[in-house]
Design a protein around this motif. Structure first.
Motif, PDB file in Angstrom:
ATOM      1  N   GLU A 121      10.818 -48.100 -12.578  1.00  0.00           N
ATOM      2  CA  GLU A 121       9.798 -48.779 -11.774  1.00  0.00           C
ATOM      3  C   GLU A 121      10.489 -49.811 -10.898  1.00  0.00           C
ATOM      4  OE1 GLU A 121       8.127 -51.060 -15.519  1.00  0.00           O
ATOM      5  OE2 GLU A 121       7.403 -52.040 -13.699  1.00  0.00           O
ATOM      6  N   GLY A 122       9.719 -50.381  -9.981  1.00  0.00           N
ATOM      7  CA  GLY A 122      10.284 -51.415  -9.116  1.00  0.00           C
ATOM      8  C   GLY A 122      10.783 -50.828  -7.803  1.00  0.00           C
ATOM      9  N   THR A 123      11.693 -51.576  -7.169  1.00  0.00           N
ATOM     10  CA  THR A 123      12.168 -51.195  -5.838  1.00  0.00           C
ATOM     11  C   THR A 123      13.620 -50.779  -5.915  1.00  0.00           C
ATOM     12  OG1 THR A 123      10.636 -52.703  -4.761  1.00  0.00           O
ATOM     13  CG2 THR A 123      12.576 -52.097  -3.498  1.00  0.00           C
ATOM     14  N   CYS A 124      13.981 -49.723  -5.176  1.00  0.00           N
ATOM     15  CA  CYS A 124      15.403 -49.423  -5.033  1.00  0.00           C
ATOM     16  C   CYS A 124      15.705 -49.030  -3.593  1.00  0.00           C
ATOM     17  CB  CYS A 124      15.892 -48.410  -6.047  1.00  0.00           C
ATOM     18  SG  CYS A 124      15.393 -46.750  -5.805  1.00  0.00           S
ATOM     19  N   ASP A 125      16.885 -49.439  -3.159  1.00  0.00           N
ATOM     20  CA  ASP A 125      17.336 -49.161  -1.799  1.00  0.00           C
ATOM     21  C   ASP A 125      18.389 -48.084  -1.848  1.00  0.00           C
ATOM     22  OD1 ASP A 125      15.976 -50.840   0.092  1.00  0.00           O
ATOM     23  OD2 ASP A 125      16.833 -52.528  -1.018  1.00  0.00           O
ATOM     24  N   LEU A 126      18.125 -46.999  -1.121  1.00  0.00           N
ATOM     25  CA  LEU A 126      19.042 -45.867  -1.129  1.00  0.00           C
ATOM     26  C   LEU A 126      19.455 -45.551   0.307  1.00  0.00           C
ATOM     27  CD1 LEU A 126      16.834 -43.964  -3.646  1.00  0.00           C
ATOM     28  CD2 LEU A 126      19.250 -44.327  -4.048  1.00  0.00           C
ATOM     29  N   ASP A 127      19.890 -46.547   1.049  1.00  0.00           N
ATOM     30  CA  ASP A 127      20.267 -46.403   2.465  1.00  0.00           C
ATOM     31  C   ASP A 127      19.095 -45.922   3.318  1.00  0.00           C
ATOM     32  OD1 ASP A 127      22.820 -47.244   1.929  1.00  0.00           O
ATOM     33  OD2 ASP A 127      23.577 -45.218   1.606  1.00  0.00           O
ATOM     34  N   THR A 128      18.808 -44.641   3.251  1.00  0.00           N
ATOM     35  CA  THR A 128      17.749 -44.098   4.113  1.00  0.00           C
ATOM     36  C   THR A 128      16.398 -44.031   3.400  1.00  0.00           C
ATOM     37  OG1 THR A 128      18.517 -41.931   3.447  1.00  0.00           O
ATOM     38  CG2 THR A 128      19.250 -42.732   5.611  1.00  0.00           C
ATOM     39  N   MET A 129      16.305 -44.599   2.226  1.00  0.00           N
ATOM     40  CA  MET A 129      15.033 -44.607   1.474  1.00  0.00           C
ATOM     41  C   MET A 129      14.861 -45.969   0.826  1.00  0.00           C
ATOM     42  SD  MET A 129      12.309 -43.635  -0.260  1.00  0.00           S
ATOM     43  CE  MET A 129      12.097 -41.998   0.374  1.00  0.00           C
ATOM     44  N   ARG A 130      13.759 -46.623   1.143  1.00  0.00           N
ATOM     45  CA  ARG A 130      13.408 -47.852   0.417  1.00  0.00           C
ATOM     46  C   ARG A 130      12.176 -47.528  -0.407  1.00  0.00           C
ATOM     47  NH1 ARG A 130      14.252 -53.185  -0.126  1.00  0.00           N
ATOM     48  NH2 ARG A 130      12.451 -54.481  -0.553  1.00  0.00           N
ATOM     49  N   LEU A 131      12.403 -47.346  -1.708  1.00  0.00           N
ATOM     50  CA  LEU A 131      11.349 -46.892  -2.612  1.00  0.00           C
ATOM     51  C   LEU A 131      10.817 -48.053  -3.449  1.00  0.00           C
ATOM     52  CD1 LEU A 131       9.778 -44.673  -4.245  1.00  0.00           C
ATOM     53  CD2 LEU A 131      11.804 -44.542  -5.722  1.00  0.00           C
ATOM     54  N   THR A 132       9.498 -48.144  -3.527  1.00  0.00           N
ATOM     55  CA  THR A 132       8.870 -49.085  -4.459  1.00  0.00           C
ATOM     56  C   THR A 132       7.837 -48.319  -5.271  1.00  0.00           C
ATOM     57  OG1 THR A 132       9.129 -50.919  -2.913  1.00  0.00           O
ATOM     58  CG2 THR A 132       7.528 -51.223  -4.670  1.00  0.00           C
ATOM     59  N   VAL A 133       7.952 -48.397  -6.574  1.00  0.00           N
ATOM     60  CA  VAL A 133       6.916 -47.821  -7.445  1.00  0.00           C
ATOM     61  C   VAL A 133       6.204 -48.985  -8.132  1.00  0.00           C
ATOM     62  CG1 VAL A 133       6.415 -46.349  -9.420  1.00  0.00           C
ATOM     63  CG2 VAL A 133       8.139 -45.646  -7.757  1.00  0.00           C
ATOM     64  N   ILE A 134       4.911 -49.093  -7.866  1.00  0.00           N
ATOM     65  CA  ILE A 134       4.105 -50.181  -8.417  1.00  0.00           C
ATOM     66  C   ILE A 134       3.403 -49.654  -9.659  1.00  0.00           C
ATOM     67  CG2 ILE A 134       2.172 -51.734  -7.952  1.00  0.00           C
ATOM     68  CD1 ILE A 134       3.039 -51.681  -4.990  1.00  0.00           C
ATOM     69  N   LYS A 135       3.786 -50.243 -10.795  1.00  0.00           N
ATOM     70  CA  LYS A 135       3.273 -49.747 -12.062  1.00  0.00           C
ATOM     71  C   LYS A 135       1.906 -50.345 -12.361  1.00  0.00           C
ATOM     72  CE  LYS A 135       4.520 -49.376 -16.918  1.00  0.00           C
ATOM     73  NZ  LYS A 135       5.511 -49.704 -17.944  1.00  0.00           N
ATOM     74  N   GLY A 136       1.017 -49.512 -12.894  1.00  0.00           N
ATOM     75  CA  GLY A 136      -0.306 -49.982 -13.286  1.00  0.00           C
ATOM     76  C   GLY A 136      -1.374 -49.082 -12.706  1.00  0.00           C
ATOM     77  N   ASP A 137      -2.603 -49.346 -13.100  1.00  0.00           N
ATOM     78  CA  ASP A 137      -3.740 -48.559 -12.627  1.00  0.00           C
ATOM     79  C   ASP A 137      -3.961 -48.867 -11.146  1.00  0.00           C
ATOM     80  OD1 ASP A 137      -6.307 -47.566 -12.030  1.00  0.00           O
ATOM     81  OD2 ASP A 137      -6.967 -47.855 -14.093  1.00  0.00           O
ATOM     82  N   ALA A 138      -3.922 -47.840 -10.317  1.00  0.00           N
ATOM     83  CA  ALA A 138      -4.047 -48.042  -8.868  1.00  0.00           C
ATOM     84  C   ALA A 138      -5.356 -48.732  -8.502  1.00  0.00           C
ATOM     85  CB  ALA A 138      -3.938 -46.701  -8.145  1.00  0.00           C
ATOM     86  N   ARG A 139      -6.368 -48.618  -9.344  1.00  0.00           N
ATOM     87  CA  ARG A 139      -7.636 -49.301  -9.035  1.00  0.00           C
ATOM     88  C   ARG A 139      -7.455 -50.812  -9.033  1.00  0.00           C
ATOM     89  NH1 ARG A 139     -11.172 -46.222 -13.426  1.00  0.00           N
ATOM     90  NH2 ARG A 139      -9.224 -46.674 -14.534  1.00  0.00           N
ATOM     91  N   GLN A 140      -6.445 -51.282  -9.774  1.00  0.00           N
ATOM     92  CA  GLN A 140      -6.158 -52.719  -9.752  1.00  0.00           C
ATOM     93  C   GLN A 140      -4.989 -53.061  -8.828  1.00  0.00           C
ATOM     94  OE1 GLN A 140      -6.474 -52.178 -13.766  1.00  0.00           O
ATOM     95  NE2 GLN A 140      -8.609 -52.177 -13.069  1.00  0.00           N
TER      96      GLN A 140
END
Ligand SMILES: C[S@@+](CC[C@H](N)C(=O)[O-])C[C@H]1O[C@@H](n2cnc3c(N)ncnc32)[C@H](O)[C@@H]1O
Length: 222
Positions: A121-140
């Motif tokens: 989970e969290g954010t990672c930088d992979l040069d051409t990809m900045r990924l963030t996965v936000i953990k939890g129920d999307a309704r919140q």
């Protein structure tokens, strides 16, 4: 819910199936082709890609959609970072992701670069990809998100089995977090999802689905 994780069984030793939702994470026929058809073509990608482009997703799952988008971004020649934010309540452990993604050898170089750094989970930088996965129920978590996406991948489990990820108020939040001229795409053509997207302000169209699915839905926010 914050500490929950995916609970899986494996179909044919290859396709992860959620025991919580009784549904597979991707098409049993050809997950990669379906992802390209539904989420890339459905959002007019890679044609709309430009610097700073931001994709958001409901349901990170195995990461297949993210890897497919990232590969398309690099293959289109982009050298800046594609922004990809995904909302996930029940993260899959990286070892299960690796097992699921082994079914897609054409994505192996992106998969390896991702899994080398991914902790779940969290954010990672992979040069051409900045990924963030936000953990939890999307309704919140989605109402609390400050971002806006140019394209949305709506990829909950089937609306019959995972209705909480397709509700009217969540789809309104999707619209509130979409940039002007932004789009959504989803594999389902369920009437209540279509209506929810329309009520949220999207111009919605039903187009041919992948494989045996007659229709899917795409939407445009003026
Ligand atoms: C069909 S899978 C997503 C597949 C994924 N996009 C991929 O590329 O592998 C649906 C995902 O939605 C997640 N999910 C279900 N209910 C949720 C909720 N209320 N909030 C956030 N994520 C949810 C599930 O845990 C699962 O990972």
């Amino acid at each position: 819910m914050q500490d929950q994780q995916a609970e899986l069984q494996w179909r044919d030793g290859q396709v992860p199936v959620s025991t919580r939702f009784d549904d597979p994470y991707f098409s049993l026929e050809n997950g990669l082709a379906e992802t390209r058809h539904v989420f890339l073509d459905g959002n007019d990608l890679p044609g709309r890609f430009r610097d700073g482009f931001h994709i958001a997703e409901l349901g990170f799952g195995t990461g297949l959609n993210m890897l497919t988008a990232w590969a398309a971004w690099e293959q289109a020649g982009h050298q800046s970072a594609l922004h990809f934010t995904s909302f996930e309540a029940f993260p899959m452990v990286p070892v299960d992701m690796a097992k699921a993604l082994a079914a897609f050898p054409s994505l192996s170089s992106w998969r390896d670069r991702f899994l080398e750094v991914w902790t779940g989970e969290g954010t990672c930088d992979l040069d051409t990809m900045r990924l963030t996965v936000i953990k939890g129920d999307a309704r919140q978590t989605l109402p609390a998100w400050a971002g806006r996406a140019d394209a949305w991948f709506l990829d909950g489990f089937s609306p019959a089995k995972n209705p909480e990820l397709w509700g009217e108020s969540l789809l309104s939040e999707v619209a509130c977090h979409t940039a002007p001229g932004g789009t959504v795409a989803t594999y389902t053509a369920a009437g209540f999802v279509r209506r929810g997207l329309m009520n949220a302000g999207f111009e919605v169209s039903r187009v041919p689905g992948y494989g045996r699915k007659r229709h899917m839905v795409r939407g445009f926010l003026a």
